[in-house]
Scaffold this motif. Structure first.
Motif, short mmCIF file in Angstrom:
data_model
loop_
_atom_site.label_atom_id
_atom_site.label_comp_id
_atom_site.label_asym_id
_atom_site.label_seq_id
_atom_site.Cartn_x
_atom_site.Cartn_y
_atom_site.Cartn_z
N ASP A 6 0.87 -1.19 0.00
CA ASP A 6 0.00 0.00 0.00
C ASP A 6 0.90 1.23 0.00
OD1 ASP A 6 -2.52 1.17 0.07
OD2 ASP A 6 -2.73 1.04 2.25
N ASN A 28 -3.65 5.35 -3.62
CA ASN A 28 -4.87 6.16 -3.52
C ASN A 28 -4.46 7.61 -3.71
OD1 ASN A 28 -4.09 7.25 -0.97
ND2 ASN A 28 -4.95 5.47 0.08
N LYS A 83 -9.41 1.87 -9.63
CA LYS A 83 -10.03 1.88 -8.30
C LYS A 83 -11.14 2.93 -8.29
CE LYS A 83 -7.92 1.73 -3.72
NZ LYS A 83 -6.82 2.38 -2.99
N PHE A 129 -12.15 -1.50 4.56
CA PHE A 129 -11.13 -0.75 5.33
C PHE A 129 -11.20 -1.13 6.80
CE2 PHE A 129 -9.83 3.27 2.79
CZ PHE A 129 -9.75 2.55 1.61
N ARG A 132 -9.89 1.77 9.54
CA ARG A 132 -10.78 2.93 9.74
C ARG A 132 -12.03 2.53 10.53
NH1 ARG A 132 -10.28 6.88 4.43
NH2 ARG A 132 -8.07 6.48 4.07
N ALA A 164 -7.93 -3.85 3.34
CA ALA A 164 -7.21 -2.56 3.25
C ALA A 164 -7.27 -1.82 4.58
CB ALA A 164 -7.82 -1.72 2.14
N SER A 165 -6.52 -0.71 4.63
CA SER A 165 -6.44 0.10 5.84
C SER A 165 -5.87 -0.74 6.99
CB SER A 165 -7.83 0.65 6.19
OG SER A 165 -7.77 1.59 7.23
N ARG A 167 -3.34 -1.71 9.84
CA ARG A 167 -2.57 -0.89 10.78
C ARG A 167 -1.46 -1.67 11.50
NH1 ARG A 167 -5.27 2.88 8.82
NH2 ARG A 167 -6.90 4.03 9.90
C1 E4P Z 1 -5.81 0.94 0.00
O1 E4P Z 1 -6.27 0.62 -1.06
C2 E4P Z 1 -6.40 2.01 0.84
O2 E4P Z 1 -6.48 3.19 0.13
C3 E4P Z 1 -5.58 2.18 2.10
O3 E4P Z 1 -5.32 0.90 2.64
C4 E4P Z 1 -6.24 3.09 3.10
O4 E4P Z 1 -5.52 3.06 4.30
P1 E4P Z 1 -5.71 4.16 5.45
O5 E4P Z 1 -7.01 3.95 6.11
O6 E4P Z 1 -4.54 3.93 6.36
O7 E4P Z 1 -5.64 5.51 4.76
#
Ligand code: E4P
Length: 207
Positions: A6, A28, A83, A129, A132, A164-165, A167
């Protein structure tokens, strides 16, 4: 499980692709802005470094403009995945691009219902995500479990679940235990995955 990176940072991408365990890249608009470069040039350079799918996100919000942006992004290289956000117009764009043979990653997914619609729209990838959701006190990994369960009920659904997202390494391990198709991981979390103090201490002692 496939591992995507990412990042839109060419230095980070080159360094980690050299390891051989990166199967694709997601970018992104925020990551591209952070790189300080033009989106088309950045995506073209990333595609030349990586064989797997490279997600490039549209910035428009209406169907017509999203579609023409997506068509333009798709011409950059054969491995571009367009995307689009999980909105009504984004899903319409997904359908149109998928019908024309372009792979689409539907992003900003926060419910299993949204994921179901993305699959119906022909998405190659759905991006829930998790970080988030955790940030606002929800359970991001529970969403992954729900989507995998629903998609698993239908042979006709070919959409891959791209977590995604991310951590932390725990997110990656949890996604793998659930059987997610892909995790897109920031470079710092990949470093954390590889590292253990006992490995370092053991090596020191051996040497
Ligand atoms: C990937 O495609 C996403 O845009 C990304 O994982 C978002 O991550 P974030 O919530 O840390 O911004």
């Amino acid at each position: 499980m496939k591992i995507f990176l990412d990042s839109a940072d060419i230095g980070e991408i080159t360094a980690l692709c050299d390891t051989g365990f990166v199967d694709g890249i997601t970018t992104n608009p925020s990551l591209i802005a952070k790189s300080g470069r033009n989106i088309l040039d950045t995506i073209a350079e990333i595609c030349s470094l990586v064989d797997g799918p490279v997600s490039a996100e549209v910035t428009a919000t209406d169907f017509e403009t999203m579609l023409s942006e997506g068509q333009k992004l798709a011409t950059i290289a054969q491995n571009v995945t367009v995307k689009v956000p999980l909105t009504r117009d984004g899903l319409m764009t997904c359908r149109a691009l998928s019908d024309a043979g372009t792979d689409v990653n539907v992003t900003l997914c926060f419910t299993a219902g949204q994921a179901l619609l993305a699959a119906k729209a022909g998405a190659a990838f759905i991006s829930p995500f998790v970080g988030r959701l955790d940030d606002i006190g929800h359970d991001g990994m529970q969403l992954i479990a729900e989507i995998l369960e629903i998609y698993g009920n239908y042979d006709s659904i070919q959409t891959e679940v791209l977590v995604a997202s991310i951590r932390s390494p725990m997110h990656v391990l949890h996604a793998a235990r659930l059987g997610a198709d892909v995790c897109t991981i920031p470079p710092n979390v990949i470093q954390q995955l590889a590292k253990h103090t006992l490995t370092d201490k053991g090596l020191e002692a051996f040497l």
